[in-house]
Write an enzyme that holds these catalytic residues in place. Structure first.
Site, mmCIF file in Angstrom:
data_model
loop_
_atom_site.group_PDB
_atom_site.id
_atom_site.type_symbol
_atom_site.label_atom_id
_atom_site.label_comp_id
_atom_site.label_asym_id
_atom_site.label_seq_id
_atom_site.Cartn_x
_atom_site.Cartn_y
_atom_site.Cartn_z
ATOM 1 C CG ASP A 1 -7.440 -2.454 -2.848
ATOM 2 O OD1 ASP A 1 -8.109 -1.736 -2.085
ATOM 3 O OD2 ASP A 1 -6.209 -2.600 -2.749
ATOM 4 C CG HIS B 1 -5.981 -2.129 0.787
ATOM 5 N ND1 HIS B 1 -5.343 -1.719 -0.369
ATOM 6 C CD2 HIS B 1 -5.315 -1.540 1.817
ATOM 7 C CE1 HIS B 1 -4.343 -0.910 -0.041
ATOM 8 N NE2 HIS B 1 -4.306 -0.790 1.275
ATOM 9 C CB SER C 1 -0.976 -0.077 1.176
ATOM 10 O OG SER C 1 -1.996 0.892 1.059
#
Length: 237
Positions: free
Chosen positions: A179, A211, A124
């Site tokens: 996601d 995610h 991320s």
């Protein structure tokens, strides 16, 4: 009067089983820690992500006010004006952290590890941080990986690569199609932009992944890591 040097970043380290000839720096996602990222991967694999010859380093971002959380303190690599790919980057905080992470790279070089034997990446926000660090400041690293990550539309990374002539580190990118925080399209657009600017890229899509990280993804990543950082034959001189 110069700025006081920032305190060295805390890090969790998985030592290589054998002779240390390469290093991997894994940057956690927002609000996590190096230890947290290491534990998460350990839970997914049922063991540490470990190698015969590669030291794995999980640094922790210092806590700072984070605008998307209304200014609450969080362990983030940099600030964002909002979680979107369609707004300016908070370049001051990005560049300041690039300096702190350069110290982590330099510590490995002081340990006798060549720069082309160091990989950097993350999950991320950690992957976004790694792309800034490598493509703007350390183009001689072995490679970059970005898991569920993105760059903003007019990223400083793109500006830097438009002026670039040198060979760039390869990018290994993974993204879950499900996601809902960092949209798959943001990751895909980042991949296409970097490819158009001369980066050799791959993008691995995971259909039902939100995610998060998956075991298949980490196994693929491990295979790529060993391809980029193969075991070196012991030098006989």
């Amino acid at each position: 009067v110069g700025m006081a040097a920032p305190a060295a970043l805390q890090r969790s380290v998985v030592s290589p089983a054998g002779r240390h000839t390469a290093s991997l720096i894994f940057l956690h996602g927002s609000g996590d820690t190096g230890q947290g990222a290491r534990t998460w991967i350990k839970q997914i694999l049922n063991q540490d992500m470990a190698f015969q010859h590669i030291k794995v380093i999980y640094p922790t971002a210092p806590a700072r006010p984070y605008t998307p959380m209304k200014g609450a303190f969080s362990t983030v690599w940099f600030d964002r004006y909002k979680i979107s790919n369609d707004c300016p980057e908070h370049i001051e905080s990005i560049d300041s952290m690039c300096r702190g992470l350069t110290d982590v790279i330099n510590d490995e070089i002081k340990n006798g590890i060549a720069k082309n034997r160091i990989l950097i990446g993350g999950f991320s926000m950690g992957g976004g941080m790694a792309m800034h660090l490598a493509y703007r400041f350390h183009q001689d690293l072995a490679g970059v990986f970005a898991l569920s990550s993105f760059l903003n539309k007019d990223s400083a990374v793109y500006q830097a690569l438009k002026r670039n002539e040198s060979v760039l580190p390869e990018l290994f990118q993974c993204h879950g199609a499900a996601d809902e925080l960092v949209l798959y399209s943001w990751g895909e657009e980042t991949n296409k932009m970097l490819k158009s600017l001369g980066v050799s890229t791959s993008l691995h899509t995971f259909p039902n992944l939100n995610h998060e990280l998956s075991r298949t993804e980490i196994e693929k990543l491990k295979t790529w890591i060993v391809k980029k950082l193969p075991v070196e034959a012991a030098k006989t001189n």
